[in-house]
Design a protein around this motif. Structure first.
Motif, PDB file in Angstrom:
ATOM      1  N   SER A 242      65.059  29.441  51.202  1.00 20.58           N
ATOM      2  CA  SER A 242      65.785  28.415  50.442  1.00 20.58           C
ATOM      3  C   SER A 242      66.467  27.417  51.365  1.00 20.58           C
ATOM      4  O   SER A 242      66.610  26.237  51.021  1.00 20.58           O
ATOM      5  CB  SER A 242      66.816  29.067  49.508  1.00 20.58           C
ATOM      6  N   ASP A 243      66.874  27.868  52.565  1.00 15.22           N
ATOM      7  CA  ASP A 243      67.465  26.933  53.529  1.00 15.22           C
ATOM      8  C   ASP A 243      66.475  25.815  53.859  1.00 15.22           C
ATOM      9  O   ASP A 243      66.831  24.626  53.849  1.00 15.22           O
ATOM     10  CB  ASP A 243      67.836  27.665  54.823  1.00 15.22           C
ATOM     11  N   LEU A 244      65.233  26.209  54.129  1.00 14.99           N
ATOM     12  CA  LEU A 244      64.209  25.216  54.460  1.00 14.99           C
ATOM     13  C   LEU A 244      63.890  24.350  53.250  1.00 14.99           C
ATOM     14  O   LEU A 244      63.783  23.122  53.363  1.00 14.99           O
ATOM     15  CB  LEU A 244      62.944  25.914  54.961  1.00 14.99           C
ATOM     16  N   PHE A 245      63.749  24.973  52.094  1.00 15.04           N
ATOM     17  CA  PHE A 245      63.400  24.225  50.875  1.00 15.04           C
ATOM     18  C   PHE A 245      64.433  23.145  50.578  1.00 15.04           C
ATOM     19  O   PHE A 245      64.090  21.974  50.379  1.00 15.04           O
ATOM     20  CB  PHE A 245      63.294  25.188  49.689  1.00 15.04           C
ATOM     21  N   PHE A 246      65.709  23.519  50.554  1.00 11.62           N
ATOM     22  CA  PHE A 246      66.745  22.556  50.176  1.00 11.62           C
ATOM     23  C   PHE A 246      67.019  21.540  51.279  1.00 11.62           C
ATOM     24  O   PHE A 246      67.430  20.412  50.996  1.00 11.62           O
ATOM     25  CB  PHE A 246      68.028  23.289  49.769  1.00 11.62           C
ATOM     26  N   MET A 247      66.779  21.918  52.549  1.00  8.58           N
ATOM     27  CA  MET A 247      66.908  20.937  53.618  1.00  8.58           C
ATOM     28  C   MET A 247      65.846  19.849  53.464  1.00  8.58           C
ATOM     29  O   MET A 247      66.125  18.648  53.594  1.00  8.58           O
ATOM     30  CB  MET A 247      66.791  21.628  54.974  1.00  8.58           C
ATOM     31  N   LEU A 248      64.603  20.267  53.173  1.00  9.46           N
ATOM     32  CA  LEU A 248      63.534  19.295  52.961  1.00  9.46           C
ATOM     33  C   LEU A 248      63.831  18.417  51.751  1.00  9.46           C
ATOM     34  O   LEU A 248      63.624  17.198  51.779  1.00  9.46           O
ATOM     35  CB  LEU A 248      62.197  20.021  52.778  1.00  9.46           C
ATOM     36  N   LEU A 249      64.339  19.033  50.698  1.00 10.88           N
ATOM     37  CA  LEU A 249      64.702  18.276  49.496  1.00 10.88           C
ATOM     38  C   LEU A 249      65.809  17.275  49.807  1.00 10.88           C
ATOM     39  O   LEU A 249      65.771  16.113  49.371  1.00 10.88           O
ATOM     40  CB  LEU A 249      65.157  19.252  48.399  1.00 10.88           C
ATOM     41  N   HIS A 250      66.797  17.714  50.566  1.00 16.19           N
ATOM     42  CA  HIS A 250      67.936  16.867  50.936  1.00 16.19           C
ATOM     43  C   HIS A 250      67.492  15.658  51.747  1.00 16.19           C
ATOM     44  O   HIS A 250      68.106  14.585  51.660  1.00 16.19           O
ATOM     45  CB  HIS A 250      68.948  17.698  51.741  1.00 16.19           C
ATOM     46  N   THR A 251      66.433  15.814  52.510  1.00 12.80           N
ATOM     47  CA  THR A 251      65.955  14.728  53.378  1.00 12.80           C
ATOM     48  C   THR A 251      64.774  13.977  52.766  1.00 12.80           C
ATOM     49  O   THR A 251      64.039  13.287  53.460  1.00 12.80           O
ATOM     50  CB  THR A 251      65.576  15.274  54.763  1.00 12.80           C
ATOM     51  N   GLY A 252      64.599  14.132  51.452  1.00  8.94           N
ATOM     52  CA  GLY A 252      63.600  13.345  50.745  1.00  8.94           C
ATOM     53  C   GLY A 252      62.180  13.846  50.827  1.00  8.94           C
ATOM     54  O   GLY A 252      61.235  13.100  50.538  1.00  8.94           O
ATOM     55  N   ARG A 253      61.981  15.118  51.184  1.00 11.92           N
ATOM     56  CA  ARG A 253      60.644  15.689  51.282  1.00 11.92           C
ATOM     57  C   ARG A 253      60.528  16.852  50.301  1.00 11.92           C
ATOM     58  O   ARG A 253      60.925  17.963  50.594  1.00 11.92           O
ATOM     59  CB  ARG A 253      60.374  16.157  52.712  1.00 11.92           C
ATOM     60  N   MET A 254      59.994  16.572  49.106  1.00 11.26           N
ATOM     61  CA  MET A 254      59.906  17.590  48.066  1.00 11.26           C
ATOM     62  C   MET A 254      58.833  18.631  48.415  1.00 11.26           C
ATOM     63  O   MET A 254      57.642  18.313  48.463  1.00 11.26           O
ATOM     64  CB  MET A 254      59.565  16.947  46.722  1.00 11.26           C
ATOM     65  N   PRO A 255      59.232  19.885  48.677  1.00 10.79           N
ATOM     66  CA  PRO A 255      58.241  20.912  48.999  1.00 10.79           C
ATOM     67  C   PRO A 255      57.421  21.274  47.755  1.00 10.79           C
ATOM     68  O   PRO A 255      57.944  21.312  46.639  1.00 10.79           O
ATOM     69  CB  PRO A 255      59.096  22.102  49.457  1.00 10.79           C
ATOM     70  N   ALA A 256      56.135  21.558  47.952  1.00 12.92           N
ATOM     71  CA  ALA A 256      55.269  21.933  46.841  1.00 12.92           C
ATOM     72  C   ALA A 256      55.479  23.391  46.437  1.00 12.92           C
ATOM     73  O   ALA A 256      55.192  23.759  45.297  1.00 12.92           O
ATOM     74  CB  ALA A 256      53.812  21.709  47.212  1.00 12.92           C
ATOM     75  N   ARG A 257      55.984  24.211  47.345  1.00 13.32           N
ATOM     76  CA  ARG A 257      56.207  25.631  47.071  1.00 13.32           C
ATOM     77  C   ARG A 257      57.469  26.098  47.795  1.00 13.32           C
ATOM     78  O   ARG A 257      57.915  25.469  48.761  1.00 13.32           O
ATOM     79  CB  ARG A 257      55.015  26.475  47.550  1.00 13.32           C
ATOM     80  N   LEU A 258      58.030  27.219  47.337  1.00 12.32           N
ATOM     81  CA  LEU A 258      59.134  27.841  48.054  1.00 12.32           C
ATOM     82  C   LEU A 258      58.557  28.509  49.291  1.00 12.32           C
ATOM     83  O   LEU A 258      57.711  29.406  49.184  1.00 12.32           O
ATOM     84  CB  LEU A 258      59.833  28.876  47.166  1.00 12.32           C
ATOM     85  N   PRO A 259      58.974  28.101  50.481  1.00 13.80           N
ATOM     86  CA  PRO A 259      58.357  28.625  51.710  1.00 13.80           C
ATOM     87  C   PRO A 259      58.591  30.126  51.878  1.00 13.80           C
ATOM     88  O   PRO A 259      59.584  30.677  51.390  1.00 13.80           O
ATOM     89  CB  PRO A 259      59.068  27.837  52.820  1.00 13.80           C
ATOM     90  N   SER A 260      57.680  30.769  52.586  1.00 13.29           N
ATOM     91  CA  SER A 260      57.858  32.171  52.932  1.00 13.29           C
ATOM     92  C   SER A 260      58.891  32.281  54.052  1.00 13.29           C
ATOM     93  O   SER A 260      59.229  31.290  54.712  1.00 13.29           O
ATOM     94  CB  SER A 260      56.536  32.776  53.400  1.00 13.29           C
ATOM     95  N   VAL A 261      59.385  33.490  54.270  1.00  7.47           N
ATOM     96  CA  VAL A 261      60.321  33.725  55.375  1.00  7.47           C
ATOM     97  C   VAL A 261      59.653  33.372  56.703  1.00  7.47           C
ATOM     98  O   VAL A 261      60.283  32.758  57.583  1.00  7.47           O
ATOM     99  CB  VAL A 261      60.798  35.186  55.369  1.00  7.47           C
ATOM    100  N   GLU A 262      58.385  33.724  56.860  1.00  2.00           N
ATOM    101  CA  GLU A 262      57.676  33.449  58.101  1.00  2.00           C
ATOM    102  C   GLU A 262      57.595  31.943  58.359  1.00  2.00           C
ATOM    103  O   GLU A 262      57.796  31.475  59.488  1.00  2.00           O
ATOM    104  CB  GLU A 262      56.269  34.045  58.041  1.00  2.00           C
ATOM    105  N   GLN A 263      57.295  31.183  57.319  1.00  2.00           N
ATOM    106  CA  GLN A 263      57.247  29.726  57.455  1.00  2.00           C
ATOM    107  C   GLN A 263      58.605  29.176  57.853  1.00  2.00           C
ATOM    108  O   GLN A 263      58.711  28.296  58.720  1.00  2.00           O
ATOM    109  CB  GLN A 263      56.803  29.091  56.144  1.00  2.00           C
ATOM    110  N   ALA A 264      59.652  29.678  57.184  1.00  2.00           N
ATOM    111  CA  ALA A 264      60.998  29.171  57.442  1.00  2.00           C
ATOM    112  C   ALA A 264      61.468  29.481  58.851  1.00  2.00           C
ATOM    113  O   ALA A 264      62.072  28.631  59.521  1.00  2.00           O
ATOM    114  CB  ALA A 264      61.969  29.753  56.419  1.00  2.00           C
ATOM    115  N   LEU A 265      61.193  30.686  59.322  1.00  2.00           N
ATOM    116  CA  LEU A 265      61.667  31.090  60.643  1.00  2.00           C
ATOM    117  C   LEU A 265      60.908  30.395  61.769  1.00  2.00           C
ATOM    118  O   LEU A 265      61.434  30.238  62.878  1.00  2.00           O
ATOM    119  CB  LEU A 265      61.572  32.605  60.795  1.00  2.00           C
ATOM    120  N   SER A 266      59.684  29.976  61.490  1.00  2.00           N
ATOM    121  CA  SER A 266      58.884  29.323  62.526  1.00  2.00           C
ATOM    122  C   SER A 266      58.944  27.801  62.456  1.00  2.00           C
ATOM    123  O   SER A 266      58.352  27.115  63.292  1.00  2.00           O
ATOM    124  CB  SER A 266      57.424  29.770  62.423  1.00  2.00           C
TER     125      SER A 266
END
Length: 337
Positions: A242-266
């Motif tokens: 959710s940290d990655l999802f909402f950061m992308l949203l906050h910066t104008g980049r709407m994510p298509a999916r809720l990222p996995s933990v692996e995606q977020a950590l990398s």
């Protein structure tokens, strides 16, 4: 403290809308078994990352698959609809599931400009916010009490009932709280949005509240992001999605999916992106059961409410269910056996 749940039916990376809707249903059933007060679903339009756009339809499905918990909208985006249609939809839901339906009303569009234009095609564009006027009309329809001189006096919002769904005004600003206090509705404050300077919204609502047939005294809840696991480290890892999802949203980049933990950590975060995430942590309750319980109680006390509605965007569904179970056990002393 009362505990409730808000679900956005976010589609996790690697899953389908059908998967997500099944998981939302299972989550509502779990919340019901754990003794939560209410389970709400949101309204989003034109959003690839959300599995539904109609809370009314999903409410009917969830209420049919649960037993006691209140099911509601978090919320109906009133700017798109006639008060009459909203009243009829929720009267029907209340007739089907008496005493279990919440009508949560929002002022936001629930989507981008293009979806708003499509939803409001053919409608007269209002120069100002008419939420208060529509809210007043909804109350009149639900209670068969439109005032004399009303343009639709005598019109029945079917089916006719001697009871009505609970009405909540939703918001993350003082404006929504003012409408709630003026009309005597309950008020749900979206703390997880984190709009600076609005932390006193519930206190102001309570101070300005005018008793009505809806409520003799103010009633409120705060929607808070809460993620729990057996260890603080595991909870922080789960929260990284959710940290990655909402950061992308906050910066104008709407994510298509809720990222996995692996995606977020990398993910290769910039200094500025990490600062955005760090600034949001103070509003969240993330950690072990004891840590989350204490943080939720602290937030409830600071905001001035006795009900917390948790928001838990976790990629893996099993971890999301486990998080809910741990929080319910810590806050309510409930376990689902």
């Amino acid at each position: 403290m009362k505990l409730s749940f808000l679900d956005h039916s976010q589609i996790s990376e690697g899953r389908t809308p059908e998967d997500t809707l099944r998981e939302t249903t299972q989550l509502a059933q779990e919340a019901d078994a754990l003794g939560l007060t209410r389970f709400w679903v949101s309204e989003h339009h034109g959003a690839e990352g959300h599995a539904h756009s109609s809370p009314e339809i999903l409410i009917a499905h969830l209420a049919a698959h649960t037993k006691k918990i209140r099911i509601g909208s978090g919320g109906v985006m009133l700017s798109h609809y006639s008060a009459y249609k909203v009243a009829e939809n929720f009267r029907l839901l209340e007739a089907l599931y008496p005493g279990r339906i919440d009508l949560g009303i929002g002022r936001a569009p629930g989507g981008a400009m293009l979806s708003t234009r499509a939803l409001q095609e053919g409608m007269q564009i209002k120069a100002s916010d008419d939420t208060a006027k529509k809210l007043n009309d909804i109350e009149g329809y639900l209670y068969d009490d439109l005032p004399n001189g009303h343009r639709f006096k005598g019109l029945l919002a079917s089916p006719s009932l001697d009871h009505a769904p609970d009405i909540w005004m939703l918001g993350s600003t003082y404006g929504s709280g003012s409408i709630a206090s003026d009309y005597g509705t309950a008020y749900a404050y979206a703390q997880f949005f984190g709009i600076p300077g609005t932390e006193g919204a519930i206190h102001r609502y309570q101070e300005q509240f005018k008793p009505s047939r809806l409520n003799a005294a103010p009633r409120s809840l705060a929607a808070v992001m809460a993620i729990c696991a057996d260890t603080s480290e595991e909870a922080s890892a789960l929260a990284s999605s959710s940290d990655l999802f909402f950061m992308l949203l906050h910066t104008g980049r709407m994510p298509a999916r809720l990222p996995s933990v692996e995606q977020a950590l990398s993910y290769p975060y910039t200094v500025q992106e990490r600062a955005i995430i760090e600034a949001s942590q103070v509003r969240k309750a993330i950690g072990t059961p004891a840590e989350v319980r204490d943080k939720l109680h602290c937030i409830a006390e600071e905001l001035g409410t006795d009900e917390i509605m948790i928001v838990s965007p976790i990629h893996e569904f099993e971890a999301r269910v486990r998080s809910l179970q741990l929080i319910a056990q810590a806050v309510l002393g409930q376990t689902n056996t």
